[in-house]
Design a protein around this motif. Structure first.
Motif, PDB file in Angstrom:
ATOM      1  N   GLY A  94       0.807  -1.218   0.000  1.00 23.61           N
ATOM      2  CA  GLY A  94       0.000   0.000   0.000  1.00 23.61           C
ATOM      3  C   GLY A  94       0.838   1.265   0.000  1.00 23.61           C
ATOM      4  N   SER A  95       2.150   1.103  -0.122  1.00 22.24           N
ATOM      5  CA  SER A  95       3.031   2.271  -0.041  1.00 22.24           C
ATOM      6  C   SER A  95       2.992   3.089  -1.318  1.00 22.24           C
ATOM      7  CB  SER A  95       4.471   1.820   0.236  1.00 22.24           C
ATOM      8  OG  SER A  95       5.013   1.135  -0.889  1.00 22.24           O
ATOM      9  N   GLU A  96       3.236   4.369  -1.183  1.00 18.64           N
ATOM     10  CA  GLU A  96       3.266   5.254  -2.349  1.00 18.64           C
ATOM     11  C   GLU A  96       4.474   4.942  -3.227  1.00 18.64           C
ATOM     12  OE1 GLU A  96       2.238   8.050  -5.125  1.00 18.64           O
ATOM     13  OE2 GLU A  96       1.073   7.040  -3.563  1.00 18.64           O
ATOM     14  N   ILE A  97       5.552   4.449  -2.631  1.00 17.33           N
ATOM     15  CA  ILE A  97       6.734   4.071  -3.422  1.00 17.33           C
ATOM     16  C   ILE A  97       6.366   2.991  -4.428  1.00 17.33           C
ATOM     17  CG2 ILE A  97       9.010   2.950  -3.312  1.00 17.33           C
ATOM     18  CD1 ILE A  97       9.421   4.259  -0.584  1.00 17.33           C
ATOM     19  N   PHE A  98       5.703   1.953  -3.957  1.00 15.86           N
ATOM     20  CA  PHE A  98       5.326   0.822  -4.821  1.00 15.86           C
ATOM     21  C   PHE A  98       4.290   1.251  -5.856  1.00 15.86           C
ATOM     22  CE2 PHE A  98       2.775  -3.124  -5.513  1.00 15.86           C
ATOM     23  CZ  PHE A  98       3.767  -3.890  -6.108  1.00 15.86           C
ATOM     24  N   ASN A  99       3.259   1.963  -5.396  1.00 18.16           N
ATOM     25  CA  ASN A  99       2.180   2.345  -6.305  1.00 18.16           C
ATOM     26  C   ASN A  99       2.631   3.345  -7.368  1.00 18.16           C
ATOM     27  OD1 ASN A  99       0.219   0.703  -5.064  1.00 18.16           O
ATOM     28  ND2 ASN A  99      -0.167   2.236  -3.490  1.00 18.16           N
ATOM     29  N   SER A 100       3.452   4.318  -6.989  1.00 15.29           N
ATOM     30  CA  SER A 100       3.915   5.302  -7.966  1.00 15.29           C
ATOM     31  C   SER A 100       4.850   4.659  -8.991  1.00 15.29           C
ATOM     32  CB  SER A 100       4.600   6.475  -7.267  1.00 15.29           C
ATOM     33  OG  SER A 100       5.756   6.047  -6.572  1.00 15.29           O
ATOM     34  N   PHE A 101       5.620   3.670  -8.561  1.00 24.03           N
ATOM     35  CA  PHE A 101       6.485   2.940  -9.489  1.00 24.03           C
ATOM     36  C   PHE A 101       5.649   2.264 -10.574  1.00 24.03           C
ATOM     37  CE2 PHE A 101       8.231  -1.144 -10.816  1.00 24.03           C
ATOM     38  CZ  PHE A 101       9.474  -0.778 -11.315  1.00 24.03           C
ATOM     39  N   LEU A 102       4.569   1.603 -10.168  1.00 28.78           N
ATOM     40  CA  LEU A 102       3.714   0.899 -11.124  1.00 28.78           C
ATOM     41  C   LEU A 102       2.965   1.866 -12.034  1.00 28.78           C
ATOM     42  CD1 LEU A 102       2.283  -1.941  -8.857  1.00 28.78           C
ATOM     43  CD2 LEU A 102       3.869  -2.205 -10.776  1.00 28.78           C
ATOM     44  N   ARG A 103       2.541   3.004 -11.494  1.00 27.43           N
ATOM     45  CA  ARG A 103       1.836   3.991 -12.327  1.00 27.43           C
ATOM     46  C   ARG A 103       2.771   4.559 -13.398  1.00 27.43           C
ATOM     47  NH1 ARG A 103      -0.508   5.598  -7.180  1.00 27.43           N
ATOM     48  NH2 ARG A 103       1.000   7.296  -6.994  1.00 27.43           N
ATOM     49  N   LYS A 104       3.980   4.913 -12.987  1.00 20.83           N
ATOM     50  CA  LYS A 104       4.944   5.472 -13.936  1.00 20.83           C
ATOM     51  C   LYS A 104       5.308   4.453 -15.009  1.00 20.83           C
ATOM     52  CE  LYS A 104       9.536   7.593 -14.198  1.00 20.83           C
ATOM     53  NZ  LYS A 104      10.760   7.970 -13.433  1.00 20.83           N
ATOM     54  N   ALA A 105       5.511   3.196 -14.586  1.00 23.63           N
ATOM     55  CA  ALA A 105       5.863   2.138 -15.537  1.00 23.63           C
ATOM     56  C   ALA A 105       4.716   1.867 -16.507  1.00 23.63           C
ATOM     57  CB  ALA A 105       6.232   0.861 -14.783  1.00 23.63           C
ATOM     58  N   GLN A 106       3.480   1.946 -16.025  1.00 18.22           N
ATOM     59  CA  GLN A 106       2.322   1.742 -16.889  1.00 18.22           C
ATOM     60  C   GLN A 106       2.255   2.812 -17.972  1.00 18.22           C
ATOM     61  OE1 GLN A 106      -1.538   2.466 -15.142  1.00 18.22           O
ATOM     62  NE2 GLN A 106      -2.585   1.099 -16.566  1.00 18.22           N
ATOM     63  N   GLN A 107       2.462   4.058 -17.585  1.00 16.25           N
ATOM     64  CA  GLN A 107       2.393   5.156 -18.547  1.00 16.25           C
ATOM     65  C   GLN A 107       3.527   5.068 -19.575  1.00 16.25           C
ATOM     66  OE1 GLN A 107       2.573   9.063 -16.805  1.00 16.25           O
ATOM     67  NE2 GLN A 107       1.785  10.075 -18.637  1.00 16.25           N
ATOM     68  N   GLU A 108       4.715   4.714 -19.112  1.00 18.97           N
ATOM     69  CA  GLU A 108       5.849   4.602 -20.030  1.00 18.97           C
ATOM     70  C   GLU A 108       5.670   3.439 -21.005  1.00 18.97           C
ATOM     71  OE1 GLU A 108       9.215   4.264 -17.466  1.00 18.97           O
ATOM     72  OE2 GLU A 108       9.347   6.433 -17.094  1.00 18.97           O
ATOM     73  N   THR A 109       5.143   2.323 -20.504  1.00 17.53           N
ATOM     74  CA  THR A 109       4.940   1.153 -21.364  1.00 17.53           C
ATOM     75  C   THR A 109       3.943   1.436 -22.468  1.00 17.53           C
ATOM     76  OG1 THR A 109       5.460  -0.370 -19.549  1.00 17.53           O
ATOM     77  CG2 THR A 109       4.216  -1.266 -21.398  1.00 17.53           C
ATOM     78  N   GLN A 110       2.849   2.109 -22.119  1.00 19.83           N
ATOM     79  CA  GLN A 110       1.810   2.413 -23.107  1.00 19.83           C
ATOM     80  C   GLN A 110       2.155   3.639 -23.953  1.00 19.83           C
ATOM     81  OE1 GLN A 110      -0.482   0.317 -23.742  1.00 19.83           O
ATOM     82  NE2 GLN A 110      -0.201  -0.997 -21.938  1.00 19.83           N
ATOM     83  N   GLN A 111       3.260   4.312 -23.610  1.00 23.56           N
ATOM     84  CA  GLN A 111       3.756   5.474 -24.370  1.00 23.56           C
ATOM     85  C   GLN A 111       2.671   6.539 -24.547  1.00 23.56           C
ATOM     86  OE1 GLN A 111       5.340   3.680 -27.972  1.00 23.56           O
ATOM     87  NE2 GLN A 111       7.312   3.299 -27.005  1.00 23.56           N
TER      88      GLN A 111
END
Length: 446
Positions: A94-111
């Motif tokens: 539930g940490s912001e570190i983990f969640n923000s990592f996944l959000r950023k990676a999702q946006q970069e992957t989908q370009q």
């Protein structure tokens, strides 16, 4: 949430001949993002710095030389277990570190670049709410924007949630999942590239006692009323002819509170219904319609002799559950050459049938993960109520905080016990969801 890394891809590095391995992280069977080992290592180091080495799971070590295909597969398995362990930890997941990592990676992957867009959110009555947001806005941002557009008071936002649904031609919805804090709603729905997928606003609680809080305010009352009417019209809530007559009369009088009060007395009020699927209870291959609500899973099973049998499984008597996926085997292969085999999802739970007798019950359904999410949210709600918490957004002991405190004390105990499960399937503890609301029940209680 079911995290997996089912495959890897070899890619050429930008501006160089050296290749690197990209790991495809799937959430609930759908590609969420693609990351490199170095990115996951960076996440691990951030978590260690914030929470300490004794809290964060072990991470696959670096290798000096280029990995062989066997070592690549071993690392993939290790990283998958690592991601599952982090997500299942109440503190880390539930940490912001983990969640923000996944959000950023999702946006970069989908370009998808960060820019302002407009997104439509469905209401239960078929109306839509159009909101402006950034492509990088998270689920909570979208929920708050919708609430603002509807004039829903801030303290009632916690009673509602956003769901990813698939709309059929007849207007019926299949629920895919709750939108999570680690995803970007705009990216999630647009990356599916199918107009049938939409985002729906619906109440997020199960106990009808919370209806009183929602009905205190006009917008909350209207949302709950619209959902109740829709559930009756689609046959999710059952009513006989006399009850239908009374409901119609209350509708004509625009007596919304009285309408909801009457609906609360009807069968399956507040339940979420799932598409027809298959179960192995009471015997293999039975067709079933599953409903989730009132702290239970309700089964309407069609037996081989075409008889309909109904029964319910209480959440407090499920010791644990798991979601598994598999690809159908065709003549010793994973599928015909050039074809893409469909992944089969299964939810199985271990149930206390009688004193000292546990039995596994399995449901094979494309919505297995959504079923698991419903079970978890029902358990969460029971634990919040036991701890005296509240789901109001402005509550000093909001449900998320209360639940984290309870779960952190109990989940590790449940998982250790589960690892010794009598199930015939050999699956590690990280594949299980421990039920910290499980209650032993004697024969005299059955």
């Amino acid at each position: 949430m079911h995290f997996s890394i089912p495959e890897t891809e070899s890619r050429a590095a930008d501006g160089a001949n050296a290749a690197y391995v990209a790991y495809n992280i799937h959430v609930n069977g759908v590609l969420h993002c693609q990351v490199r080992y170095s990115q996951l290592l960076g996440l691990h180091e951030q978590l260690r710095k914030e929470y300490g080495a004794n809290v964060v799971p072990a991470f696959p070590p670096k290798k000096i030389f280029t990995l062989t295909p066997v070592e690549v597969e071993q690392r993939r398995e290790q990283l998958e277990k690592y991601m599952q362990a982090v997500r299942q930890d109440p503190l880390l997941g539930g940490s912001e570190i983990f969640n923000s990592f996944l959000r950023k990676a999702q946006q970069e992957t989908q370009q998808i670049p960060t820019e302002e867009v407009q997104l439509e959110v469905l209401l239960s009555n078929g109306q839509t709410v159009k909101v402006n947001l950034l492509t990088s806005d998270q689920t909570e941002d979208l929920l708050e924007a919708v609430a603002s557009k509807l004039d829903l008071p801030e303290d009632l936002i916690g009673y509602f949630h956003l769901f990813l649904v698939r709309e059929a031609k007849d207007g019926a919805f299949s629920f895919i999942r709750k939108l999570q804090e680690f995803e970007l709603p705009y990216v999630s729905v647009t990356s599916l590239r199918n107009p049938e997928y939409k985002i729906l606003l619906r109440k997020s609680y199960w106990d009808s006692a919370f209806d009183d809080d929602v009905m205190e305010q006009r917008v909350g009352l209207n949302l709950l009323y619209a959902q109740t009417v829709a559930d009756i019209e689609r046959g999710w809530i059952l009513a006989n002819k006399e009850q239908h007559r009374q409901l119609k009369s209350l509708q004509e009088k625009v007596s919304k509170k009285e309408f909801i009060r009457l609906a609360q007395t009807l069968k399956y009020y507040g339940y979420l219904k799932f598409d027809p699927c298959v179960t192995d209870f009471p015997e293999k291959g039975c067709h079933v319609i599953v409903g989730a609500g009132n702290s239970e899973l309700n089964f309407q099973v069609k037996l081989p002799n075409d008889q309909i049998k109904e029964g319910s499984f209480k959440v407090t008597r499920m010791r644990c559950w798991r979601v598994t996926s598999s690809v159908p085997v065709h003549n010793g292969t994973s599928g015909p050459a050039g074809s893409k085999s469909e992944v089969k999802l299964e939810l199985a739970f271990e149930y206390l049938m009688s004193k000292d007798r546990l039995q596994w019950v399995a449901i094979t359904s494309p919505q297995a993960i959504m079923l698991s999410i419903c079970l978890q949210s029902m358990v969460d709600e029971l634990m919040v109520k036991k701890s005296g918490g509240s789901i109001r957004k402005d509550s000093p002991d909001a449900s998320r905080d209360s639940l984290t405190k309870v779960a952190s004390k109990l989940s590790s105990v449940s998982l250790r016990a589960i690892s010794h499960s009598s199930s015939a399937t050999d699956i590690g503890a990280n594949d299980f969801h421990g039920n910290y609301a499980f209650e032993g029940i004697g024969d005299e209680d059955l």
